[in-house]
Design a protein around this motif. Structure first.
Motif, PDB file in Angstrom:
ATOM      1  N   ARG A 107     -10.432 127.757  -6.219  1.00  0.00           N
ATOM      2  CA  ARG A 107     -10.909 126.368  -6.192  1.00  0.00           C
ATOM      3  C   ARG A 107      -9.993 125.379  -6.903  1.00  0.00           C
ATOM      4  O   ARG A 107      -9.979 124.201  -6.554  1.00  0.00           O
ATOM      5  N   THR A 144      -8.753 121.008  -6.185  1.00  0.00           N
ATOM      6  CA  THR A 144      -8.898 119.882  -7.114  1.00  0.00           C
ATOM      7  C   THR A 144      -7.543 119.287  -7.486  1.00  0.00           C
ATOM      8  O   THR A 144      -7.394 118.064  -7.565  1.00  0.00           O
ATOM      9  N   LEU A 152      -6.242 117.262  -4.528  1.00  0.00           N
ATOM     10  CA  LEU A 152      -6.997 116.014  -4.407  1.00  0.00           C
ATOM     11  C   LEU A 152      -6.561 115.005  -5.461  1.00  0.00           C
ATOM     12  O   LEU A 152      -6.353 113.822  -5.154  1.00  0.00           O
ATOM     13  N   GLN A 195     -17.201 115.694   6.028  1.00  0.00           N
ATOM     14  CA  GLN A 195     -17.114 116.559   4.872  1.00  0.00           C
ATOM     15  C   GLN A 195     -16.394 117.838   5.269  1.00  0.00           C
ATOM     16  O   GLN A 195     -16.108 118.069   6.437  1.00  0.00           O
ATOM     17  N   PHE A 254     -13.304 121.004   4.084  1.00  0.00           N
ATOM     18  CA  PHE A 254     -11.917 121.106   3.634  1.00  0.00           C
ATOM     19  C   PHE A 254     -11.173 122.080   4.532  1.00  0.00           C
ATOM     20  O   PHE A 254     -11.671 123.165   4.848  1.00  0.00           O
ATOM     21  N   LEU A 301      -8.607 115.608   3.307  1.00  0.00           N
ATOM     22  CA  LEU A 301      -8.588 115.109   1.927  1.00  0.00           C
ATOM     23  C   LEU A 301      -8.355 113.608   1.835  1.00  0.00           C
ATOM     24  O   LEU A 301      -8.451 113.039   0.740  1.00  0.00           O
ATOM     25  N   THR A 303     -13.547 114.697 -10.587  1.00  0.00           N
ATOM     26  CA  THR A 303     -13.770 114.676  -9.138  1.00  0.00           C
ATOM     27  C   THR A 303     -15.097 115.327  -8.758  1.00  0.00           C
ATOM     28  O   THR A 303     -15.295 115.675  -7.591  1.00  0.00           O
ATOM     29  N   GLU A 307     -16.215 115.507  -4.892  1.00  0.00           N
ATOM     30  CA  GLU A 307     -16.216 116.818  -4.254  1.00  0.00           C
ATOM     31  C   GLU A 307     -17.605 117.181  -3.722  1.00  0.00           C
ATOM     32  O   GLU A 307     -17.717 117.839  -2.683  1.00  0.00           O
ATOM     33  N   THR A 308     -18.631 116.749  -4.424  1.00  0.00           N
ATOM     34  CA  THR A 308     -19.990 117.024  -3.951  1.00  0.00           C
ATOM     35  C   THR A 308     -20.307 116.216  -2.703  1.00  0.00           C
ATOM     36  O   THR A 308     -20.909 116.729  -1.748  1.00  0.00           O
ATOM     37  N   LEU A 346     -16.316 119.528  -0.841  1.00  0.00           N
ATOM     38  CA  LEU A 346     -15.011 120.161  -1.022  1.00  0.00           C
ATOM     39  C   LEU A 346     -15.153 121.365  -1.957  1.00  0.00           C
ATOM     40  O   LEU A 346     -15.832 121.281  -2.984  1.00  0.00           O
ATOM     41  N   GLY A 375     -13.890 122.618  -4.533  1.00  0.00           N
ATOM     42  CA  GLY A 375     -13.040 122.454  -5.702  1.00  0.00           C
ATOM     43  C   GLY A 375     -13.758 122.827  -6.985  1.00  0.00           C
ATOM     44  O   GLY A 375     -14.870 123.362  -6.982  1.00  0.00           O
ATOM     45  N   SER A 378     -17.371 120.856  -7.617  1.00  0.00           N
ATOM     46  CA  SER A 378     -18.551 121.405  -6.945  1.00  0.00           C
ATOM     47  C   SER A 378     -18.919 122.779  -7.505  1.00  0.00           C
ATOM     48  O   SER A 378     -20.102 123.120  -7.591  1.00  0.00           O
TER      49      SER A 378
END
Length: 377
Positions: free
Chosen positions: A94, A98, A101, A225, A227, A242, A315, A319-320, A324, A326, A329
């Motif tokens: 993960r 992040t 991003l 949404q 990734f 992204l 983030t 991310e939520t 994503l 990452g 989340s």
């Protein structure tokens, strides 16, 4: 070397404080990890057995010392929520999302902030400066998740409203670039410099025109949404997935970076060497990019480095919203599930990244400015 050793010692101290505070604060959260493992329908005997297996029946200080010992061996433990996974492997999966991003958001912010700051500072107090400042203050006041919802509404559900506006704006930029390049090129004496400037300016206008043509024919279809990993879908699909979350983060950061660079540029443009360049009849692009931008970018680089570290741990909401996979989340799910090993490991890695980036910026700041090394500031 003395400066690096001193900053590294502070980094270790800060990491110890962060990990200690995180560990003990997690113990104060309501909920029982054993209930997370067994479920709400478990018996008292099952809960007690799981607590013994997890070591939760031991005193908190003993558990903390054991956790530090495992951490020293590089073992972050396993998650509590089934399916039980290794925390280090979860972070390795993960963390790149992040990081990508955050880096993409900073790059977009710099691309937006630098030209706007240059144009605003060169004509300080003008109409463009007032409009840019108003928009910057509005973006700073809006949370990134509000911008994210707004971008999803426009670019995902109603792209037909945005496409003509963007294409029309790019066409106006093409005309402005071509006209301004032709006018400023007359300030150069005939020769290679005028030719190079004309080629660069008109080439830039041609590039913008090409982008406008592509967007008018094939507007990108941004996903709501999800990734797309580079290894599975390729770099284009990865960047497409992204772009919206990175843009939502970048708009606020761009406004901050623009104001920082604008403040430094307005002071630099009043310096004698810049006024001398203007008095010699140097074209505006040369004065801005060669004479003013470089000495004014010191604070910009510092703030951008700090912002990058902040984005690594900031983030969570984005991310939520965009689903994503990452670190943000992962931490949200772990906190809701009382999965303490995952929360501790995630906070540790994000704190390490943030502190390390700030240390790098601090060290580079010291080496770039000799006055700090000599203790004169």
């Amino acid at each position: 070397m003395h400066v690096i050793a001193k900053k590294s010692a502070r980094l270790v101290l800060v990491m110890f404080i962060v990990t200690t505070a995180t560990y003990f604060l997690l113990q104060l959260l309501p909920g029982d990890p054993a209930r997370t493992v067994v479920g709400a329908e478990g018996t008292a005997e099952q809960y007690e057995q799981v607590r013994r297996e997890l070591g939760l029946d031991k005193p908190i200080l003993e558990r903390y010392v054991n956790w530090l010992g495992s951490l020293a061996r590089g073992d972050l433990g396993n998650s509590l929520v089934p399916p039980t996974l290794n925390v280090s492997e979860m972070i390795q999966t993960r963390l790149p999302v992040t990081i990508e991003l955050a880096v993409l958001a900073i790059l977009i912010a710099l691309v937006l902030a630098i030209p706007v700051a240059l144009a605003s500072a060169y004509r300080a107090g003008g109409s463009f400066d007032r409009i840019a400042s108003t928009i910057a203050f509005a973006l700073i006041s809006l949370p990134s998740f509000v911008l994210a919802i707004f971008l999803v509404f426009l670019l995902v559900f109603y792209p037909q409203l945005v496409q003509p506006v963007v294409v029309g704006a790019l066409v106006c930029v093409v005309g402005w670039l071509a006209r301004r390049t032709t006018r400023i090129s007359r300030e150069y004496p005939p020769g290679n410099k005028r030719t190079r400037y004309l080629a660069g300016g008109l080439g830039g206008a041609a590039g913008v025109a090409l982008v406008a043509l592509v967007l008018s024919v094939a507007w990108p279809d941004f996903p709501r949404q999800g990734f797309a990993r580079i290894s599975d879908a390729g770099i284009v699909a990865n960047l497409n997935s992204l772009f919206l979350p990175a843009l939502a983060l970048a708009l606020t950061e761009a406004a901050v970076l623009m104001k920082v660079l604008y403040g430094d540029l307005t002071q630099t443009l009043k310096e004698d060497f810049v006024l001398s360049a203007k008095a010699k009849g140097m074209p505006a692009p040369r004065v801005l990019f060669r004479d003013a931008l470089r000495p004014s970018s010191f604070s910009l680089i510092t703030v951008a480095g700090v912002a990058l570290g902040r984005l690594l741990g900031g983030t969570v909401i984005i991310e939520t919203i965009f689903n994503l996979p990452g670190m943000g989340s992962m931490l949200v799910q772990a906190i809701l599930g009382k999965d303490y090993p995952v929360v501790l490991g995630g906070v540790l890695v994000l704190a390490l990244g943030y502190v390390a980036l700030n240390a790098v910026v601090d060290i580079s700041y010291t080496y770039l400015d000799p006055r700090l090394r000599r203790g004169r500031v």
